[in-house]
Design an enzyme around this catalytic site. Structure first.
Site, PDB file in Angstrom:
ATOM      1  N   ARG A 113      -0.582  22.607 -14.883  1.00  0.00           N
ATOM      2  CA  ARG A 113       0.228  21.299 -15.115  1.00  0.00           C
ATOM      3  C   ARG A 113       0.022  20.839 -16.631  1.00  0.00           C
ATOM      4  O   ARG A 113       0.572  20.631 -16.795  1.00  0.00           O
ATOM      5  CB  ARG A 113       0.127  20.085 -14.177  1.00  0.00           C
ATOM      6  CG  ARG A 113       0.909  19.072 -14.468  1.00  0.00           C
ATOM      7  CD  ARG A 113       1.097  18.553 -13.329  1.00  0.00           C
ATOM      8  NE  ARG A 113       2.159  17.168 -13.448  1.00  0.00           N
ATOM      9  CZ  ARG A 113       2.839  16.207 -12.592  1.00  0.00           C
ATOM     10  NH1 ARG A 113       2.045  16.474 -11.183  1.00  0.00           N
ATOM     11  NH2 ARG A 113       3.976  15.573 -13.122  1.00  0.00           N
ATOM     12  N   HIS A 138       1.616  12.239 -28.659  1.00  0.00           N
ATOM     13  CA  HIS A 138       1.190  10.855 -28.636  1.00  0.00           C
ATOM     14  C   HIS A 138       0.113   9.741 -29.349  1.00  0.00           C
ATOM     15  O   HIS A 138       0.254   8.808 -29.737  1.00  0.00           O
ATOM     16  CB  HIS A 138       0.418  10.706 -27.227  1.00  0.00           C
ATOM     17  CG  HIS A 138       0.510  11.239 -25.837  1.00  0.00           C
ATOM     18  ND1 HIS A 138      -0.029  11.451 -24.499  1.00  0.00           N
ATOM     19  CD2 HIS A 138       1.749  10.947 -25.291  1.00  0.00           C
ATOM     20  CE1 HIS A 138       1.512  11.967 -23.456  1.00  0.00           C
ATOM     21  NE2 HIS A 138       2.021  11.410 -24.179  1.00  0.00           N
ATOM     22  N   HIS A 172      10.016   9.012 -27.591  1.00  0.00           N
ATOM     23  CA  HIS A 172       8.845   9.959 -26.807  1.00  0.00           C
ATOM     24  C   HIS A 172       9.507  11.023 -27.204  1.00  0.00           C
ATOM     25  O   HIS A 172       8.348  12.265 -27.727  1.00  0.00           O
ATOM     26  CB  HIS A 172       9.003   9.330 -25.528  1.00  0.00           C
ATOM     27  CG  HIS A 172       8.022  10.899 -24.819  1.00  0.00           C
ATOM     28  ND1 HIS A 172       6.144  10.801 -24.793  1.00  0.00           N
ATOM     29  CD2 HIS A 172       8.004  12.172 -23.758  1.00  0.00           C
ATOM     30  CE1 HIS A 172       5.621  11.597 -24.520  1.00  0.00           C
ATOM     31  NE2 HIS A 172       7.188  12.611 -23.722  1.00  0.00           N
ATOM     32  N   GLU A 195      12.557  17.872 -24.805  1.00  0.00           N
ATOM     33  CA  GLU A 195      11.072  18.367 -23.994  1.00  0.00           C
ATOM     34  C   GLU A 195      11.837  19.735 -22.999  1.00  0.00           C
ATOM     35  O   GLU A 195      11.021  20.580 -22.644  1.00  0.00           O
ATOM     36  CB  GLU A 195      11.439  17.384 -22.763  1.00  0.00           C
ATOM     37  CG  GLU A 195      10.460  15.834 -23.403  1.00  0.00           C
ATOM     38  CD  GLU A 195       9.561  15.985 -22.321  1.00  0.00           C
ATOM     39  OE1 GLU A 195       8.848  17.328 -22.165  1.00  0.00           O
ATOM     40  OE2 GLU A 195       8.466  15.198 -23.394  1.00  0.00           O
ATOM     41  N   ASN A 239       1.685  19.645 -21.478  1.00  0.00           N
ATOM     42  CA  ASN A 239       1.875  18.835 -22.222  1.00  0.00           C
ATOM     43  C   ASN A 239       1.967  19.647 -23.335  1.00  0.00           C
ATOM     44  O   ASN A 239       1.212  18.458 -24.932  1.00  0.00           O
ATOM     45  CB  ASN A 239       0.053  18.019 -21.880  1.00  0.00           C
ATOM     46  CG  ASN A 239      -0.024  17.312 -20.904  1.00  0.00           C
ATOM     47  OD1 ASN A 239       1.417  16.779 -20.302  1.00  0.00           O
ATOM     48  ND2 ASN A 239      -0.885  16.972 -20.266  1.00  0.00           N
ATOM     49  N   LYS A 283       4.310  11.399 -10.990  1.00  0.00           N
ATOM     50  CA  LYS A 283       3.324  10.928 -12.420  1.00  0.00           C
ATOM     51  C   LYS A 283       4.015   9.204 -12.111  1.00  0.00           C
ATOM     52  O   LYS A 283       5.222   9.143 -12.597  1.00  0.00           O
ATOM     53  CB  LYS A 283       2.396  11.297 -13.535  1.00  0.00           C
ATOM     54  CG  LYS A 283       1.907  12.355 -13.044  1.00  0.00           C
ATOM     55  CD  LYS A 283       1.791  13.398 -14.412  1.00  0.00           C
ATOM     56  CE  LYS A 283       1.139  14.071 -15.007  1.00  0.00           C
ATOM     57  NZ  LYS A 283       0.721  14.680 -16.190  1.00  0.00           N
ATOM     58  N   ARG A 300       0.465  -1.190   0.073  1.00  0.00           N
ATOM     59  CA  ARG A 300      -0.123   0.070  -0.509  1.00  0.00           C
ATOM     60  C   ARG A 300       1.067   1.082  -0.422  1.00  0.00           C
ATOM     61  O   ARG A 300       0.402   2.224   0.440  1.00  0.00           O
ATOM     62  CB  ARG A 300      -1.084  -0.009   0.901  1.00  0.00           C
ATOM     63  CG  ARG A 300      -2.039  -0.912   1.133  1.00  0.00           C
ATOM     64  CD  ARG A 300      -3.477  -0.885   1.414  1.00  0.00           C
ATOM     65  NE  ARG A 300      -4.508  -1.732   1.738  1.00  0.00           N
ATOM     66  CZ  ARG A 300      -4.322  -2.746   2.925  1.00  0.00           C
ATOM     67  NH1 ARG A 300      -3.323  -2.771   3.707  1.00  0.00           N
ATOM     68  NH2 ARG A 300      -4.700  -3.826   2.165  1.00  0.00           N
ATOM     69  N   LYS A 352       9.714  22.975 -13.718  1.00  0.00           N
ATOM     70  CA  LYS A 352       8.546  22.290 -13.658  1.00  0.00           C
ATOM     71  C   LYS A 352       8.204  21.497 -12.014  1.00  0.00           C
ATOM     72  O   LYS A 352       6.980  21.737 -11.549  1.00  0.00           O
ATOM     73  CB  LYS A 352       9.425  20.637 -13.700  1.00  0.00           C
ATOM     74  CG  LYS A 352       7.934  19.072 -13.687  1.00  0.00           C
ATOM     75  CD  LYS A 352       7.807  18.303 -14.455  1.00  0.00           C
ATOM     76  CE  LYS A 352       7.090  17.484 -14.296  1.00  0.00           C
ATOM     77  NZ  LYS A 352       7.034  16.028 -15.273  1.00  0.00           N
ATOM     78  N   GLU A 405      -3.190  18.043 -12.167  1.00  0.00           N
ATOM     79  CA  GLU A 405      -3.280  18.556 -13.771  1.00  0.00           C
ATOM     80  C   GLU A 405      -4.568  18.999 -13.555  1.00  0.00           C
ATOM     81  O   GLU A 405      -5.235  18.191 -14.576  1.00  0.00           O
ATOM     82  CB  GLU A 405      -2.707  17.343 -14.647  1.00  0.00           C
ATOM     83  CG  GLU A 405      -2.947  17.503 -15.643  1.00  0.00           C
ATOM     84  CD  GLU A 405      -2.544  16.844 -17.148  1.00  0.00           C
ATOM     85  OE1 GLU A 405      -0.685  16.115 -16.983  1.00  0.00           O
ATOM     86  OE2 GLU A 405      -2.780  16.665 -18.203  1.00  0.00           O
ATOM     87  N   HIS A 435       2.670  17.127 -26.471  1.00  0.00           N
ATOM     88  CA  HIS A 435       2.104  15.942 -26.213  1.00  0.00           C
ATOM     89  C   HIS A 435       1.366  15.494 -27.058  1.00  0.00           C
ATOM     90  O   HIS A 435       1.116  13.646 -26.839  1.00  0.00           O
ATOM     91  CB  HIS A 435       2.275  15.777 -24.327  1.00  0.00           C
ATOM     92  CG  HIS A 435       3.839  16.073 -23.956  1.00  0.00           C
ATOM     93  ND1 HIS A 435       4.681  16.464 -24.154  1.00  0.00           N
ATOM     94  CD2 HIS A 435       4.237  15.222 -23.393  1.00  0.00           C
ATOM     95  CE1 HIS A 435       5.575  16.660 -23.623  1.00  0.00           C
ATOM     96  NE2 HIS A 435       5.872  14.942 -23.154  1.00  0.00           N
TER      97      HIS A 435
HETATM   98  N1  GLY Z   1       5.010  15.119 -18.210  1.00  0.00           N
HETATM   99  C1  GLY Z   1       3.982  15.766 -17.896  1.00  0.00           C
HETATM  100  C2  GLY Z   1       3.960  15.524 -16.429  1.00  0.00           C
HETATM  101  O1  GLY Z   1       4.781  15.386 -15.282  1.00  0.00           O
HETATM  102  O2  GLY Z   1       2.852  16.437 -15.976  1.00  0.00           O
END
Ligand code: GLY
Length: 372
Positions: free
Chosen positions: A252, A263, A276, A196, A256, A154, A132, A238, A248, A259
């Site tokens: 946040r 994607h 990527h 990036e 993207n 994330k 957990r 960041k 997000e 992205h």
């Molecule tokens: N890679 C995008 C984020 O961490 O929100």
């Protein structure tokens, strides 16, 4: 159309190599410093159960000695992840968790995720659900992971239906970003990570944009001070964005940029042709063309963005991919909410806006213009 995000005026101070991410779960340091891996033990709790290191065979081969020095004699167990996007699945998490139990893992264990973005995602998710939840320290070893995926909490794995569709927010105890490990990164991966960095510059840092424009030679030659400064600025941005909006729901989303298109391209090319970061590079081209078409972005700034992306190429050629198919895929992106596609579009260098309800024909045209 809604939500304008102001740029941030501050710039990286060379004396400040530690940034803090503050979330509801915890406040933790993100350290950017050559050699910081050697001080890993400073970031470990004094008393822990088993320390597990999740890594890939290639990272281990190159950097095991560095990590051993960082652990300063503390005993640890190595868990190998063979690498690859196709193994980033729930079955892998289950197998690794079994292995941890068999090797004495319990609720007092700590996991160190030592590798590129996939290891950070898998290790973070494993730590989020093992017993957990146990602490994780992120030790990103690719440029892409150091400037983006290694921090922010994330974590997750892929489903048959798409990338990162199962996961959790699990903030680490610390993120240690050691630019020295980039010395052995293959050229294509390094360049992919630079897209990036370009993303970070366009969304929130005109100063970083200038650095990328004026110091291209040093950036590509991996000149240590330039690389450290560039990474630190990305981490500063960041950390600031994640601290303001961990889940997000708002700010946040600017991370993207490039992205949503990216994607779609990765999925359409079967995750096999593009790294990527390269998909993000192409995605930023599409977003820039679209912003220009919508008259959100002045022509000279659009030109500078496109030129900068080109300067850090070459991007793989994907002219055979159908813009129609890509536009359709945008609908199944996990950032698409109730059928509404949200796009992050630049309105100046250092400032982006979240836009929805864009005519599909214009989106298709922008994709067509962006594909090389
Ligand atoms: N890679 C995008 C984020 O961490 O929100």
């Amino acid at each position: 159309m809604f939500h304008s995000v102001a740029p941030c005026a501050s710039w990286y101070n060379v004396d400040m190599a530690t940034f803090h991410v503050t979330t509801a779960q915890r406040r933790y340091p993100a350290v950017v410093q050559r050699g910081c891996l050697e001080r890993l033990s400073d970031h470990l709790p004094e008393r822990t159960g088993k320390i597990f290191v999740l890594t890939t065979p290639d990272v281990w081969q190159r950097h095991a000695a560095r990590l051993a020095r960082g652990l300063a004699g503390r005993s640890h167990e190595i868990l190998f992840y063979p690498g690859g996007e196709e193994r980033k699945r729930l079955a892998t998490i289950e197998a690794l968790a079994e292995e941890m139990v068999q090797r004495g893992g319990d609720r007092s264990s700590v996991l160190l995720a030592f590798g590129g973005g996939i290891v950070n995602d898998v290790g973070g998710f494993l730590a989020a659900i093992f017993m957990r939840g146990i602490p994780v320290i992120q030790l990103p070893t690719t440029l892409l992971a150091q400037v983006d995926s290694g921090l922010g909490g994330k974590t997750g794995v892929n489903l048959e239906s798409g990338k990162n569709l199962v996961g959790a927010f699990h903030q680490p105890l610390a993120v240690l970003i050691d630019p020295e490990v980039l010395g052995t990164l293959p050229e294509r991966e390094y360049r992919a990570g630079l897209f990036e960095v370009v993303k970070c510059a366009v969304i929130r840092s005109p100063e970083l944009f200038d650095l990328l424009e004026t110091r291209r030679g040093d950036v590509l030659a991996r000149e240590p001070e330039t690389v450290e400064r560039m990474i630190a600025e990305c981490v500063r941005v960041k950390a600031e964005v994640v601290s303001a909006d961990e889940r997000e729901s708002d700010l946040r989303r600017i991370l993207n940029f490039g992205h949503t298109f990216g994607h779609a391209l990765e999925a359409e090319t079967g995750y096999a042709r593009l790294l990527h970061g390269e998909a993000v590079g192409l995605g930023m081209r599409a977003a820039t063309f679209l912003a220009r078409r919508l008259e959100m972005l002045p022509e000279p700034e659009a030109e500078r963005i496109l030129k900068l992306i080109e300067a850090y190429g070459p991007l793989p050629r994907v002219g055979d991919v159908s813009p129609q198919a890509l536009a359709l895929r945008l609908r199944s992106d996990k950032k698409t909410v109730r059928g509404e596609v949200h796009l992050v579009l630049p309105e100046a260098i250092g400032r982006v806006r979240i836009v929805s309800g864009v005519d599909e024909r214009l989106v298709r045209e922008a994709i067509e213009a962006a594909l090389l």
